[in-house]
Structures are given as C-alpha cells and as structure tokens.
Write an enzyme that holds these catalytic residues in place. Structure first.
Site, PDB file in Angstrom:
ATOM      1  N   CYS A  41      29.046  45.989  31.251  1.00  0.00           N
ATOM      2  CA  CYS A  41      28.617  45.399  32.526  1.00  0.00           C
ATOM      3  C   CYS A  41      27.924  46.401  33.450  1.00  0.00           C
ATOM      4  O   CYS A  41      27.259  46.000  34.406  1.00  0.00           O
ATOM      5  CB  CYS A  41      29.794  44.760  33.237  1.00  0.00           C
ATOM      6  N   HIS A  75      26.906  43.733  40.403  1.00  0.00           N
ATOM      7  CA  HIS A  75      27.289  43.060  39.159  1.00  0.00           C
ATOM      8  C   HIS A  75      28.120  41.839  39.531  1.00  0.00           C
ATOM      9  O   HIS A  75      28.972  41.906  40.416  1.00  0.00           O
ATOM     10  CB  HIS A  75      28.088  44.019  38.278  1.00  0.00           C
ATOM     11  N   ASN A 129      29.611  35.667  34.768  1.00  0.00           N
ATOM     12  CA  ASN A 129      29.420  37.084  34.462  1.00  0.00           C
ATOM     13  C   ASN A 129      28.535  37.213  33.220  1.00  0.00           C
ATOM     14  O   ASN A 129      28.968  36.878  32.117  1.00  0.00           O
ATOM     15  CB  ASN A 129      30.795  37.727  34.230  1.00  0.00           C
TER      16      ASN A 129
HETATM   17  O1  UT7 Z   1      32.480  42.441  34.127  1.00  0.00           O
HETATM   18  C1  UT7 Z   1      33.424  43.341  33.644  1.00  0.00           C
HETATM   19  C2  UT7 Z   1      34.408  43.634  34.675  1.00  0.00           C
HETATM   20  N1  UT7 Z   1      35.348  42.527  34.762  1.00  0.00           N
HETATM   21  C3  UT7 Z   1      35.866  42.228  35.907  1.00  0.00           C
HETATM   22  O2  UT7 Z   1      35.519  42.793  36.918  1.00  0.00           O
HETATM   23  C4  UT7 Z   1      36.958  41.183  35.918  1.00  0.00           C
HETATM   24  C5  UT7 Z   1      38.048  41.633  36.848  1.00  0.00           C
HETATM   25  N2  UT7 Z   1      39.146  40.712  36.927  1.00  0.00           N
HETATM   26  C6  UT7 Z   1      39.075  39.492  37.501  1.00  0.00           C
HETATM   27  O3  UT7 Z   1      38.014  39.082  37.913  1.00  0.00           O
HETATM   28  C7  UT7 Z   1      40.339  38.718  37.684  1.00  0.00           C
HETATM   29  O4  UT7 Z   1      41.449  39.540  37.393  1.00  0.00           O
HETATM   30  C8  UT7 Z   1      40.400  37.446  36.804  1.00  0.00           C
HETATM   31  C9  UT7 Z   1      39.427  36.399  37.334  1.00  0.00           C
HETATM   32  C10 UT7 Z   1      40.088  37.776  35.359  1.00  0.00           C
HETATM   33  C11 UT7 Z   1      41.792  36.828  36.850  1.00  0.00           C
HETATM   34  O5  UT7 Z   1      42.159  36.552  38.198  1.00  0.00           O
HETATM   35  P1  UT7 Z   1      43.575  37.035  38.761  1.00  0.00           P
HETATM   36  O6  UT7 Z   1      43.695  36.529  40.127  1.00  0.00           O
HETATM   37  O7  UT7 Z   1      43.664  38.507  38.528  1.00  0.00           O
HETATM   38  O8  UT7 Z   1      44.554  36.229  37.838  1.00  0.00           O
HETATM   39  P2  UT7 Z   1      45.674  36.772  36.826  1.00  0.00           P
HETATM   40  O9  UT7 Z   1      45.055  37.352  35.606  1.00  0.00           O
HETATM   41  O10 UT7 Z   1      46.637  37.606  37.605  1.00  0.00           O
HETATM   42  O11 UT7 Z   1      46.378  35.424  36.416  1.00  0.00           O
HETATM   43  C12 UT7 Z   1      47.044  34.585  37.400  1.00  0.00           C
HETATM   44  C13 UT7 Z   1      47.541  33.343  36.722  1.00  0.00           C
HETATM   45  C14 UT7 Z   1      48.339  33.616  35.456  1.00  0.00           C
HETATM   46  O12 UT7 Z   1      49.425  32.716  35.424  1.00  0.00           O
HETATM   47  P3  UT7 Z   1      50.910  33.215  35.839  1.00  0.00           P
HETATM   48  O13 UT7 Z   1      51.221  34.333  34.915  1.00  0.00           O
HETATM   49  O14 UT7 Z   1      50.787  33.644  37.280  1.00  0.00           O
HETATM   50  O15 UT7 Z   1      51.718  31.980  35.644  1.00  0.00           O
HETATM   51  C15 UT7 Z   1      47.381  33.261  34.364  1.00  0.00           C
HETATM   52  O16 UT7 Z   1      47.999  32.845  33.182  1.00  0.00           O
HETATM   53  O17 UT7 Z   1      46.458  32.506  36.339  1.00  0.00           O
HETATM   54  C16 UT7 Z   1      46.592  32.130  34.975  1.00  0.00           C
HETATM   55  N3  UT7 Z   1      45.265  31.957  34.390  1.00  0.00           N
HETATM   56  C17 UT7 Z   1      44.604  30.789  34.462  1.00  0.00           C
HETATM   57  N4  UT7 Z   1      44.926  29.601  34.958  1.00  0.00           N
HETATM   58  C18 UT7 Z   1      44.031  28.621  34.873  1.00  0.00           C
HETATM   59  C19 UT7 Z   1      44.482  32.874  33.779  1.00  0.00           C
HETATM   60  N5  UT7 Z   1      43.322  32.325  33.430  1.00  0.00           N
HETATM   61  C20 UT7 Z   1      43.363  31.028  33.829  1.00  0.00           C
HETATM   62  C21 UT7 Z   1      42.455  29.960  33.761  1.00  0.00           C
HETATM   63  N6  UT7 Z   1      42.830  28.787  34.288  1.00  0.00           N
HETATM   64  N7  UT7 Z   1      41.238  30.097  33.199  1.00  0.00           N
END
Ligand code: UT7
Length: 323
Positions: A113, A250, A280
């Site tokens: 990225c 990005h 992304n």
């Molecule tokens: O381009 C390369 C660089 N990449 C990035 O910069 C990505 C950086 N990270 C992010 O953008 C975020 O961390 C994400 C968008 C990937 C995830 O968001 P988050 O607020 O960090 O969520 P999380 O991973 O902490 O997950 C929160 C909850 C989890 O459930 P529990 O454990 O709280 O019950 C996940 O299982 O959301 C759940 N979850 C989803 N729910 C519905 C994860 N993916 C999904 C989904 N739909 N697609």
C-alpha cells in the site's frame, strides 16, 4: 537544480461495482458495519480475464493524454504492484509494450500500500540523477485475486484499480524551481511481517496465497507512523502543515485518514477521500485519489500536496509535491 515536475495523471477502475449490500449476501457482514468502521460503501472488481496490466495500461494512456506526452518520449516506467500479472517479468514491461515505449527501462516495485510513494521516490531519484528524462509512475492492483472471500475481516476492505502520473525532469529556475516532487520519506520495519502479509508465493508455497491481516494492529501502526512521516517530509522542506493545500492519503480507512488530517490541523475539505467509492486499492489508491481531485478541479497548479501511505512490510512513506 533538476526537479521532477508533474505533467499529468490518469486513473482507471474496472466497470463492475460491488456494493456492501452485495457482500453482505455472501459473508456475515453489513453495510452499517463496513461504513462505520472504514467509510467504504462500494468497490470496483476486475472482470474475469482483466489483469493488473490491463488496468495499468488504461490509467497510463489517460495520464499520457492528460500530460500531452507521447509514450515514445518516455524513458522510464516504475510500476508499483503487489498483484503482478505473473511472477515475472515485471508487469511494467507489459505496460511498456502496450504503450509502444521503446527507450529506457520499465520495472516494478513492491511496497504494497506504500507502493506508489516508493515508485514515485525511485522515479524522482532517477529523473534528478539524469538517468531518465520522462517517467511514468503507476500504481495498479487486482487485490480481488488475493482475497479470501470467506474472511469477512479482510474481503470487505479492498478493491481493484490503477492510477498513473507522468513526470518530466526540468531544470528548475525562478518560480518553477519550487514545482514538482519536493521531498520524499521512506520507511519499512520487517519485524511486523505477521500483521499483514499474503500466505503464499512462488518460493514458499508455489501458490499465490491469500491476504491475512490483523487489522487492529495495523491500524495502531498506521496512526502513529503516518503522523511521524508527514512531519518528517515537511521538515525536509522547511514547509509546515499550514502550507498544505491537499492531503492525498492512501485510502485504507476513513478513520485513519481523519486522524492524520486532525494531527496536521487540516480541515476536512482539504482531504481527498475516495475510500467510500474505491475501497482500499493498495498501490493504486493514492494516484486514483489524486486523479479524482485533479479531474474534478479541486487540485490546481501550484497547490502543495502531501501524499502518504502505509501497508504490508510494514512499509510506509510520504511525498510532498507542488502540482
Ligand atoms: O492498506 C494497508 C493498511 N491497512 C490498514 O490500514 C487497515 C487498518 N485496519 C483497519 O482499517 C481496521 O482495523 C479494520 C477496518 C480492518 C477493522 O476495524 P476495527 O474497528 O479495528 O475492528 P476489529 O478488527 O477490532 O473487529 C471488531 C469486531 C470483531 O468482533 P468482536 O470480536 O468485537 O465480536 C470482528 O469480528 O468486528 C468484527 N468484524 C466484522 N463484523 C462485521 C470484523 N470484520 C467484520 C465485518 N463485518 N466485515
């Protein structure tokens, strides 16, 4: 002093749009979750038989047309991709052949990225050193091909696309000494491999593999590293965040982008945001965002742009460009 001056840009997105609602029919997710956590509403997905090079060629043709430069005048293509058509040769050579460029060199760089920042920085160095005189810098990806479509934590985040920029080495005199690429800053830290990688490759598994990400961990690094690297690139030039006309980041997550904007003290209307429509697109996201804001008239000549990105590696960087 020689400067890499921007001559034009172009972008290309595959025709097929996949909405959050469509994805919610395939994996356990919702439009609400995706929009709240990321800002993404939809993404473009390449058609069967539509490769990274095809997207790159279309974006490059548009960039050359916008620049008013013939492909035969190019002597450098640096293409950033983590999803090349083939393991080798470089996808850049496919683009070279299709455009009809005969002179100089075409090669790929791989910084996921952050790829466009790396490619821009490499091209800038080759232009400033006199190795090349006219360069095409491309970011092109088909991340849909390396997504695990059963993994809701990653498959909803990415899209396909390509963006390109044409640069020319110009002897900067007077006001034009201040135009073009003003400074770059590049970093990587291989200790963080396991939080964002693809679990396959020609040497390790002889397969292509799928993207694996610990999103929350990447998020933390993104917020900290973006704040540091934008400060670093500004320090190199003696400019301050008050001088920035446009943040062109990005496009991984609106919350990360908002955080960087806040640290810079930039108003929301100074930030180019395309993550809602493109998701992304890895190395393509910065040039696609740039092309969007140039073509809709927001970015104008002499505007100061801050480009930044972070991704797998971890690898990250920033560039300051006077349009
Ligand atoms: O381009 C390369 C660089 N990449 C990035 O910069 C990505 C950086 N990270 C992010 O953008 C975020 O961390 C994400 C968008 C990937 C995830 O968001 P988050 O607020 O960090 O969520 P999380 O991973 O902490 O997950 C929160 C909850 C989890 O459930 P529990 O454990 O709280 O019950 C996940 O299982 O959301 C759940 N979850 C989803 N729910 C519905 C994860 N993916 C999904 C989904 N739909 N697609």
């Amino acid at each position: 002093m020689i400067r890499s001056v921007v001559k034009g840009c172009g972008g290309y997105l595959p025709a097929r749009i996949v909405t959050n609602e469509e994805l919610a029919k395939k994996v356990d997710t919702s439009d609400e979750w995706i929009q709240q956590r990321t800002g993404i509403k939809q993404r473009h997905i390449a058609a069967e038989g539509e490769f990274t090079s095809h997207l790159a060629i279309k974006a490059s043709e548009r960039a050359l047309e916008h620049a008013g430069i013939d492909a035969t005048d190019l002597d450098l293509i640096v293409l950033a991709t983590a999803t090349p058509d083939e393991t080798f040769p470089a996808t850049a050579t496919r683009v070279q052949a299709a455009l009809g460029m005969r002179n100089g060199a075409a090669f790929d760089v791989q910084a996921v990225c952050a790829g466009f920042i790396y490619a821009l920085s490499v091209a800038d160095s080759l232009l400033k050193s006199g190795t090349a005189s006219k360069a095409l810098v491309v970011g092109a990806e088909t991340f849909s091909r390396i997504l695990d479509w059963h993994d809701r934590s990653t498959c909803v985040l990415f899209g396909d696309g390509a963006g390109a920029m044409v640069l020319a080495a110009e002897e900067g005199t007077g006001a034009s000494a201040d135009r073009g690429v003003l400074a770059n800053a590049l970093h990587s830290d291989g200790r963080h491999h396991d939080i964002l990688y693809v679990d396959g490759g020609p040497s390790s598994t002889r397969t292509t593999g799928f993207l694996r990400m610990e999103g929350r961990e990447v998020f933390k690094h993104a917020v900290v590293n973006m704040a540091a690297v934008v400060g670093e690139v500004l320090d190199k030039t003696g400019l301050t965040s008050k001088d920035i006309d446009w943040l062109v980041p990005h496009q991984a997550n609106k919350r990360i982008i908002d955080g960087t904007g806040r640290k810079l003290g930039l108003a929301a209307d100074r930030i180019v945001l395309t993550v809602d429509k493109h998701a992304n697109t890895s190395a393509a996201s910065i040039p696609l965002a740039l092309d969007t804001a140039v073509k809709d008239g927001r970015i104008k000549r002499d505007d100061l742009l801050l480009l930044e990105g972070i991704g797998g590696g971890l690898a990250w960087g920033a560039s300051l460009v006077r349009w």
